[in-house]
Design a protein around this motif. Structure first.
Motif, mmCIF file in Angstrom:
data_model
loop_
_atom_site.group_PDB
_atom_site.id
_atom_site.type_symbol
_atom_site.label_atom_id
_atom_site.label_comp_id
_atom_site.label_asym_id
_atom_site.label_seq_id
_atom_site.Cartn_x
_atom_site.Cartn_y
_atom_site.Cartn_z
ATOM 1 N N GLY A 25 5.502 -7.911 -44.293
ATOM 2 C CA GLY A 25 6.533 -6.975 -44.705
ATOM 3 C C GLY A 25 7.502 -6.618 -43.599
ATOM 4 N N ARG A 26 7.437 -7.246 -42.456
ATOM 5 C CA ARG A 26 8.249 -6.863 -41.316
ATOM 6 C C ARG A 26 9.629 -7.507 -41.372
ATOM 7 N N TRP A 27 10.674 -6.674 -41.380
ATOM 8 C CA TRP A 27 12.054 -7.140 -41.290
ATOM 9 C C TRP A 27 12.908 -6.002 -40.765
ATOM 10 N N ASP A 43 42.535 -8.025 -44.181
ATOM 11 C CA ASP A 43 41.251 -8.047 -44.880
ATOM 12 C C ASP A 43 40.188 -8.435 -43.854
ATOM 13 N N VAL A 44 39.092 -7.680 -43.800
ATOM 14 C CA VAL A 44 38.075 -7.919 -42.783
ATOM 15 C C VAL A 44 36.687 -8.001 -43.409
ATOM 16 N N ILE A 45 35.742 -8.528 -42.640
ATOM 17 C CA ILE A 45 34.330 -8.573 -43.023
ATOM 18 C C ILE A 45 33.537 -7.815 -41.976
ATOM 19 N N LEU A 46 32.753 -6.842 -42.415
ATOM 20 C CA LEU A 46 31.885 -6.078 -41.527
ATOM 21 C C LEU A 46 30.511 -6.733 -41.533
ATOM 22 N N PRO A 47 30.117 -7.398 -40.436
ATOM 23 C CA PRO A 47 28.868 -8.156 -40.414
ATOM 24 C C PRO A 47 27.623 -7.262 -40.469
ATOM 25 N N CYS A 48 26.642 -7.718 -41.227
ATOM 26 C CA CYS A 48 25.341 -7.062 -41.284
ATOM 27 C C CYS A 48 24.385 -7.990 -42.032
ATOM 28 N N HIS A 49 23.159 -8.132 -41.545
ATOM 29 C CA HIS A 49 22.202 -9.005 -42.229
ATOM 30 C C HIS A 49 20.773 -8.566 -41.958
ATOM 31 N N ILE A 50 19.873 -9.036 -42.791
ATOM 32 C CA ILE A 50 18.444 -8.814 -42.591
ATOM 33 C C ILE A 50 17.938 -9.900 -41.652
ATOM 34 N N SER A 51 17.221 -9.505 -40.625
ATOM 35 C CA SER A 51 16.866 -10.419 -39.540
ATOM 36 C C SER A 51 16.100 -11.651 -40.006
ATOM 37 N N SER A 52 15.170 -11.477 -40.915
ATOM 38 C CA SER A 52 14.350 -12.600 -41.379
ATOM 39 C C SER A 52 14.941 -13.304 -42.595
ATOM 40 N N ALA A 94 33.646 -5.035 -51.381
ATOM 41 C CA ALA A 94 32.863 -5.982 -52.182
ATOM 42 C C ALA A 94 31.713 -6.525 -51.348
ATOM 43 N N LEU A 95 30.599 -6.833 -52.039
ATOM 44 C CA LEU A 95 29.468 -7.550 -51.459
ATOM 45 C C LEU A 95 29.362 -8.890 -52.174
ATOM 46 N N SER A 96 28.946 -9.916 -51.463
ATOM 47 C CA SER A 96 28.807 -11.237 -52.071
ATOM 48 C C SER A 96 27.419 -11.392 -52.690
ATOM 49 N N PRO A 97 27.337 -11.605 -54.035
ATOM 50 C CA PRO A 97 26.028 -11.786 -54.674
ATOM 51 C C PRO A 97 25.263 -12.975 -54.100
ATOM 52 N N GLU A 98 25.972 -14.047 -53.789
ATOM 53 C CA GLU A 98 25.321 -15.229 -53.222
ATOM 54 C C GLU A 98 24.766 -14.933 -51.832
ATOM 55 N N ALA A 99 25.524 -14.184 -51.041
ATOM 56 C CA ALA A 99 25.092 -13.858 -49.691
ATOM 57 C C ALA A 99 23.866 -12.956 -49.695
ATOM 58 N N LEU A 100 23.764 -12.044 -50.668
ATOM 59 C CA LEU A 100 22.614 -11.150 -50.750
ATOM 60 C C LEU A 100 21.302 -11.925 -50.893
ATOM 61 N N GLN A 101 21.347 -13.079 -51.512
ATOM 62 C CA GLN A 101 20.145 -13.880 -51.703
ATOM 63 C C GLN A 101 19.539 -14.337 -50.383
ATOM 64 N N THR A 102 20.356 -14.422 -49.353
ATOM 65 C CA THR A 102 19.868 -14.846 -48.033
ATOM 66 C C THR A 102 19.842 -13.689 -47.040
ATOM 67 N N GLY A 103 19.920 -12.460 -47.555
ATOM 68 C CA GLY A 103 19.840 -11.300 -46.683
ATOM 69 C C GLY A 103 21.124 -10.945 -45.967
ATOM 70 N N ASP A 104 22.250 -11.522 -46.396
ATOM 71 C CA ASP A 104 23.545 -11.210 -45.785
ATOM 72 C C ASP A 104 24.141 -10.003 -46.507
ATOM 73 N N LEU A 105 24.235 -8.885 -45.793
ATOM 74 C CA LEU A 105 24.707 -7.631 -46.378
ATOM 75 C C LEU A 105 26.154 -7.317 -45.999
ATOM 76 N N SER A 106 26.854 -8.290 -45.447
ATOM 77 C CA SER A 106 28.203 -8.070 -44.920
ATOM 78 C C SER A 106 29.137 -7.494 -45.986
ATOM 79 N N LEU A 107 29.947 -6.523 -45.564
ATOM 80 C CA LEU A 107 30.866 -5.851 -46.471
ATOM 81 C C LEU A 107 32.271 -6.419 -46.309
ATOM 82 N N HIS A 108 32.901 -6.775 -47.425
ATOM 83 C CA HIS A 108 34.287 -7.228 -47.434
ATOM 84 C C HIS A 108 35.177 -5.999 -47.661
ATOM 85 N N LEU A 109 36.068 -5.736 -46.723
ATOM 86 C CA LEU A 109 36.961 -4.581 -46.813
ATOM 87 C C LEU A 109 38.407 -5.061 -46.794
ATOM 88 N N ARG A 110 39.137 -4.750 -47.869
ATOM 89 C CA ARG A 110 40.515 -5.221 -48.017
ATOM 90 C C ARG A 110 41.532 -4.158 -47.587
#
Length: 242
Positions: A25-27, A43-52, A94-110
């Protein structure tokens, strides 16, 4: 003998269970160690992701800046819940649904605004674990080319004034004489916040009459171009500005 063996076996298995559960359960959530630097309107992307790279599809993902209860963006139950979204960000995130599947939580800010600058917190919550990371946004506005004028003449000294506006963050002002020497320590600079949070700068320096070339450099503190103006003063005090 069989009962004793089974008893020892059960004890061994039970002792291993907590370690296995903790490990699987560690992440953690990782933001950005470098600020996002952009200009108003970008338009920018604010990076954020789950480490594992654990999927975040079934998690709650929340982005906020000033207050947790006023999210910049909120994702929960596999949906974007924007009813409680900060009004200043409506229609711009906006958040990318495809990116969420791989733990990518990056926020798209227009359409970045000067008021968007600050530190943003990214949160992931799977109901068993809550983790967060941070990303800073710097809205950098390159101001106008500086203008130099002769403000007044007092005895053997002339006061030159350098002005520029529309900066964010506050710029640095550097004065040089005709030989390229830095004479900024002889100047006096004032910064003033005006409309939309942008900065206006005014700097003056007193010089001797025999000096004939001065330059005023207004430099951004972020990786952006510089603006520089030069003032040529003839012996008859006719001024020429480059």
């Amino acid at each position: 003998m069989k009962m004793g063996f089974l008893g020892r076996t059960c004890l061994i298995v039970l002792s291993l269970l907590p370690a296995v559960s903790t490990e699987t359960g560690r992440w953690t959530v990782v933001g950005s160690d470098q600020p996002v630097i952009a200009e108003p309107g970008d338009d920018v992307i604010l990076p954020c992701h789950i480490s594992s790279r654990v999927s975040a599809v079934d998690m709650e993902v929340r982005w906020f800046r000033d207050a947790f209860e006023k999210p910049v963006h909120l994702y929960r139950f596999q949906k974007n819940l924007l009813g409680t979204q900060d009004r200043a960000y409506q229609g711009r995130t906006a958040l990318s649904p495809e990116a969420l599947q791989t733990g990518d939580l990056s926020l798209h800010l227009r359409n970045l605004q000067p008021s968007d600058r600050g530190v943003y917190t990214c949160v992931a919550d799977d109901r068993r674990q809550y983790e967060e990371g941070q990303t800073e946004v710097i809205v950098a506005a390159l101001g106008t080319q500086p203008s130099i004028s002769m403000d007044s003449t007092q005895g053997e000294q002339t006061r030159l004034v350098c002005r520029s506006e529309g900066w964010d963050p506050e710029p640095e002002v550097i004065w040089r004489d005709r030989d390229g020497n830095d004479v900024t320590s002889l100047s006096n600079t004032t910064m003033l916040r005006v409309s939309q949070g942008l900065c206006s700068v005014s700097s003056y320096i007193k010089i001797k009459q025999q000096s004939n070339v001065f330059s005023c450099l207004v430099r951004s503190k972020t990786p952006k171009p510089d603006w520089e103006s030069k003032l040529h003063i003839s012996s008859e005090y006719h001024m020429f500005v480059d």
